[in-house]
Design a protein around this motif. Sequence first.
Motif, PDB file in Angstrom:
ATOM      1  N   ASN A  92      62.440  44.867  93.445  1.00 30.19           N
ATOM      2  CA  ASN A  92      63.683  44.087  93.446  1.00 30.19           C
ATOM      3  C   ASN A  92      63.504  42.642  93.906  1.00 30.19           C
ATOM      4  OD1 ASN A  92      66.022  46.218  92.938  1.00 30.19           O
ATOM      5  ND2 ASN A  92      64.527  47.189  94.293  1.00 30.19           N
ATOM      6  N   GLY A  93      62.284  42.192  94.040  1.00 31.60           N
ATOM      7  CA  GLY A  93      62.055  40.802  94.434  1.00 31.60           C
ATOM      8  C   GLY A  93      62.445  40.513  95.870  1.00 31.60           C
ATOM      9  N   TYR A  94      62.330  41.512  96.738  1.00 27.88           N
ATOM     10  CA  TYR A  94      62.636  41.334  98.163  1.00 27.88           C
ATOM     11  C   TYR A  94      61.339  41.106  98.941  1.00 27.88           C
ATOM     12  CZ  TYR A  94      67.620  42.522  98.539  1.00 27.88           C
ATOM     13  OH  TYR A  94      68.983  42.498  98.482  1.00 27.88           O
ATOM     14  N   LEU A 148      70.453  34.715 116.983  1.00 31.43           N
ATOM     15  CA  LEU A 148      70.041  35.764 116.056  1.00 31.43           C
ATOM     16  C   LEU A 148      70.992  35.844 114.865  1.00 31.43           C
ATOM     17  CD1 LEU A 148      68.068  38.025 115.418  1.00 31.43           C
ATOM     18  CD2 LEU A 148      69.529  39.586 116.722  1.00 31.43           C
ATOM     19  N   SER A 149      72.292  35.738 115.120  1.00 30.31           N
ATOM     20  CA  SER A 149      73.268  35.778 114.024  1.00 30.31           C
ATOM     21  C   SER A 149      73.007  34.663 113.023  1.00 30.31           C
ATOM     22  CB  SER A 149      74.690  35.661 114.578  1.00 30.31           C
ATOM     23  OG  SER A 149      75.016  36.751 115.403  1.00 30.31           O
ATOM     24  N   ASP A 150      72.755  33.458 113.533  1.00 27.82           N
ATOM     25  CA  ASP A 150      72.494  32.312 112.671  1.00 27.82           C
ATOM     26  C   ASP A 150      71.244  32.556 111.823  1.00 27.82           C
ATOM     27  OD1 ASP A 150      72.525  29.849 111.485  1.00 27.82           O
ATOM     28  OD2 ASP A 150      72.158  28.692 113.292  1.00 27.82           O
ATOM     29  N   ALA A 151      70.195  33.091 112.441  1.00 27.40           N
ATOM     30  CA  ALA A 151      68.939  33.331 111.725  1.00 27.40           C
ATOM     31  C   ALA A 151      69.097  34.405 110.662  1.00 27.40           C
ATOM     32  CB  ALA A 151      67.856  33.729 112.724  1.00 27.40           C
ATOM     33  N   LEU A 152      69.761  35.506 111.001  1.00 30.79           N
ATOM     34  CA  LEU A 152      69.918  36.600 110.047  1.00 30.79           C
ATOM     35  C   LEU A 152      70.770  36.189 108.847  1.00 30.79           C
ATOM     36  CD1 LEU A 152      70.423  39.682 112.406  1.00 30.79           C
ATOM     37  CD2 LEU A 152      68.331  38.902 111.286  1.00 30.79           C
ATOM     38  N   PHE A 153      71.709  35.295 109.076  1.00 28.33           N
ATOM     39  CA  PHE A 153      72.559  34.812 107.985  1.00 28.33           C
ATOM     40  C   PHE A 153      71.730  34.064 106.943  1.00 28.33           C
ATOM     41  CE2 PHE A 153      75.291  31.513 106.085  1.00 28.33           C
ATOM     42  CZ  PHE A 153      76.263  32.324 105.504  1.00 28.33           C
ATOM     43  N   LYS A 154      70.601  33.475 107.368  1.00 31.50           N
ATOM     44  CA  LYS A 154      69.792  32.646 106.465  1.00 31.50           C
ATOM     45  C   LYS A 154      68.726  33.435 105.709  1.00 31.50           C
ATOM     46  CE  LYS A 154      70.479  28.597 109.418  1.00 31.50           C
ATOM     47  NZ  LYS A 154      69.856  27.631 110.338  1.00 31.50           N
ATOM     48  N   LEU A 155      68.577  34.714 106.017  1.00 33.86           N
ATOM     49  CA  LEU A 155      67.561  35.521 105.338  1.00 33.86           C
ATOM     50  C   LEU A 155      68.066  35.962 103.970  1.00 33.86           C
ATOM     51  CD1 LEU A 155      66.172  37.860 108.151  1.00 33.86           C
ATOM     52  CD2 LEU A 155      64.942  36.038 106.968  1.00 33.86           C
ATOM     53  N   ASN A 156      67.336  35.646 102.928  1.00 28.85           N
ATOM     54  CA  ASN A 156      67.725  36.043 101.583  1.00 28.85           C
ATOM     55  C   ASN A 156      66.793  37.133 101.052  1.00 28.85           C
ATOM     56  OD1 ASN A 156      69.861  34.144 101.267  1.00 28.85           O
ATOM     57  ND2 ASN A 156      68.347  32.529 100.901  1.00 28.85           N
ATOM     58  N   ASN A 157      67.390  38.130 100.404  1.00 28.07           N
ATOM     59  CA  ASN A 157      66.612  39.195  99.762  1.00 28.07           C
ATOM     60  C   ASN A 157      65.496  39.699 100.686  1.00 28.07           C
ATOM     61  OD1 ASN A 157      68.198  38.855  97.477  1.00 28.07           O
ATOM     62  ND2 ASN A 157      66.760  37.434  96.535  1.00 28.07           N
ATOM     63  N   THR A 158      65.923  40.207 101.827  1.00 33.87           N
ATOM     64  CA  THR A 158      64.976  40.627 102.861  1.00 33.87           C
ATOM     65  C   THR A 158      65.316  42.017 103.381  1.00 33.87           C
ATOM     66  OG1 THR A 158      64.588  38.353 103.572  1.00 33.87           O
ATOM     67  CG2 THR A 158      64.048  40.077 105.150  1.00 33.87           C
ATOM     68  N   ILE A 159      64.276  42.817 103.614  1.00 30.79           N
ATOM     69  CA  ILE A 159      64.422  44.074 104.348  1.00 30.79           C
ATOM     70  C   ILE A 159      63.809  43.860 105.727  1.00 30.79           C
ATOM     71  CG2 ILE A 159      63.902  46.532 104.452  1.00 30.79           C
ATOM     72  CD1 ILE A 159      63.524  46.512 101.444  1.00 30.79           C
ATOM     73  N   HIS A 207      74.928  39.850 102.352  1.00 26.98           N
ATOM     74  CA  HIS A 207      74.804  41.081 101.580  1.00 26.98           C
ATOM     75  C   HIS A 207      73.404  41.294 101.021  1.00 26.98           C
ATOM     76  CE1 HIS A 207      79.452  41.043 100.787  1.00 26.98           C
ATOM     77  NE2 HIS A 207      79.124  41.233 102.062  1.00 26.98           N
ATOM     78  N   SER A 208      72.556  40.278 101.080  1.00 22.21           N
ATOM     79  CA  SER A 208      71.183  40.455 100.577  1.00 22.21           C
ATOM     80  C   SER A 208      70.219  40.852 101.686  1.00 22.21           C
ATOM     81  CB  SER A 208      70.681  39.168  99.909  1.00 22.21           C
ATOM     82  OG  SER A 208      70.374  38.171 100.867  1.00 22.21           O
ATOM     83  N   LEU A 209      70.729  41.031 102.904  1.00 24.02           N
ATOM     84  CA  LEU A 209      69.900  41.492 104.019  1.00 24.02           C
ATOM     85  C   LEU A 209      70.076  42.995 104.193  1.00 24.02           C
ATOM     86  CD1 LEU A 209      68.101  41.043 106.548  1.00 24.02           C
ATOM     87  CD2 LEU A 209      70.228  40.661 107.843  1.00 24.02           C
ATOM     88  N   LEU A 210      68.977  43.715 104.191  1.00 24.69           N
ATOM     89  CA  LEU A 210      68.975  45.156 104.450  1.00 24.69           C
ATOM     90  C   LEU A 210      68.180  45.409 105.726  1.00 24.69           C
ATOM     91  CD1 LEU A 210      68.225  46.402 100.816  1.00 24.69           C
ATOM     92  CD2 LEU A 210      70.438  46.439 101.990  1.00 24.69           C
ATOM     93  N   VAL A 211      68.642  46.360 106.532  1.00 28.72           N
ATOM     94  CA  VAL A 211      67.973  46.659 107.799  1.00 28.72           C
ATOM     95  C   VAL A 211      67.634  48.139 107.860  1.00 28.72           C
ATOM     96  CG1 VAL A 211      68.137  46.641 110.317  1.00 28.72           C
ATOM     97  CG2 VAL A 211      69.135  44.765 108.990  1.00 28.72           C
ATOM     98  N   ILE A 212      66.403  48.417 108.268  1.00 36.30           N
ATOM     99  CA  ILE A 212      65.971  49.795 108.541  1.00 36.30           C
ATOM    100  C   ILE A 212      65.647  49.890 110.027  1.00 36.30           C
ATOM    101  CG2 ILE A 212      64.273  51.595 108.081  1.00 36.30           C
ATOM    102  CD1 ILE A 212      63.814  50.366 105.336  1.00 36.30           C
ATOM    103  N   PHE A 213      66.321  50.794 110.721  1.00 33.06           N
ATOM    104  CA  PHE A 213      66.034  51.053 112.130  1.00 33.06           C
ATOM    105  C   PHE A 213      65.157  52.302 112.207  1.00 33.06           C
ATOM    106  CE2 PHE A 213      70.347  49.404 111.690  1.00 33.06           C
ATOM    107  CZ  PHE A 213      70.392  48.361 112.608  1.00 33.06           C
ATOM    108  N   THR A 214      64.203  52.319 113.117  1.00 34.27           N
ATOM    109  CA  THR A 214      63.496  53.565 113.394  1.00 34.27           C
ATOM    110  C   THR A 214      63.535  53.796 114.897  1.00 34.27           C
ATOM    111  OG1 THR A 214      61.234  52.863 113.916  1.00 34.27           O
ATOM    112  CG2 THR A 214      61.857  52.889 111.589  1.00 34.27           C
ATOM    113  N   GLY A 215      63.531  55.060 115.268  1.00 36.34           N
ATOM    114  CA  GLY A 215      63.503  55.350 116.693  1.00 36.34           C
ATOM    115  C   GLY A 215      63.790  56.793 116.984  1.00 36.34           C
TER     116      GLY A 215
END
Length: 355
Positions: free
Chosen positions: A64-66, A128-139, A167-175
């Motif tokens: 998907n080009g991420y 952190l909010s500012d930085a995450l807002f700028k991430l495009n097509n990222t997991i 909406h192009s930011l996806l997050v995977i948590f592990t724990g």
Amino acid sequence: MPRGEIFFDQRPRKRPEQLFGREKEVEKLLRALNAGSWVSILGPRMVGKTSLALAGANTFARNNGYKVIFVDLRDTETFREAAEKILGRLPKSIIDTLSEYLSEVSASAKGAGFSIKLKKSVSAKRALSDALFKLNNTILILDEVQSIHQGIRHFLRALGSAFNENHSLLVIFTGSYSGVVKKLFDATYGEALFGRPPIEIRLAPWKETVAEQFLRTGFKRLGIEYQDWEIREAVRELGTLPGWLNLYGVKRYIEKDHRLALKTTIDEAVKEAARELEHLLEGRSPKARAVVKLLALGASWRDMAQTGISEDTLSRLLSTLSEGLFIVQKDEDAGVYYFTDPVYRRAAMRLSLSP
């Protein structure tokens, strides 16, 4: 033998074809990511959470080009420390736009990303909010997120803002389900993630047949001579958590000796399991510790209640051990609860009654 052909590897697997016996979990993770969902991969240590996260994320990213950003949050106790570590793994082009928040940016001593320090006057949540807002097509993979103890609400609010706005930011948590990851689903913290908890994928230990086949497959590929009784003994003594069996495979490949490989693996595994139990019991009363020690030998509800622990507390503890960590089970006929995992059983027997 070329390095790429090694079957057993202590590093996380990064491609689905390197995983063993996790086809359904990979498919579920990919479906969740395709649906735009955030995901939490939960389970005990050494069950393969990080490998599943990386293998699924890399496959989705390739199709998907991420891009994938992996952040190891072990030994990160506060939200501020976590924010600095996350920021340090972001692309330099984004870090350059955050200068108003940063007091220090230097090459990481570990060779991955940057070492970041926030200005003392700066809000970690805002940075952190500012930085995450700028991430495009990222997991973004946040590994072992349960390590964070302070500032969880601010952390989740920053993530919640990113969920709504990017909406192009996806997050995977592990724990570990027994750790802070569980707070992502608790009603108390629902507001922080705006009532949109991640999709859960709970990784259970392998079935014995899968565990035995894993070892046989690895031994055959590496040309290691073995007896069937050695396979059965390894699974009986180590259980079916992939990480322990993989470590045994590594040691067996190097040592060429079943007994030595098994003994050294058990020693390392019990130490790691003891750390996990200590984390689970952190902040709990000595009564909870007494319950865990009783479970090492098998105990009825009545046996455990005699420690003086309340019924509600006992119920929640057993739920965490059975449904969250998959290491305790109840024999319905005998009415006895017991550790199904031999490594955790050994670790529980060695617990002291005081922290």
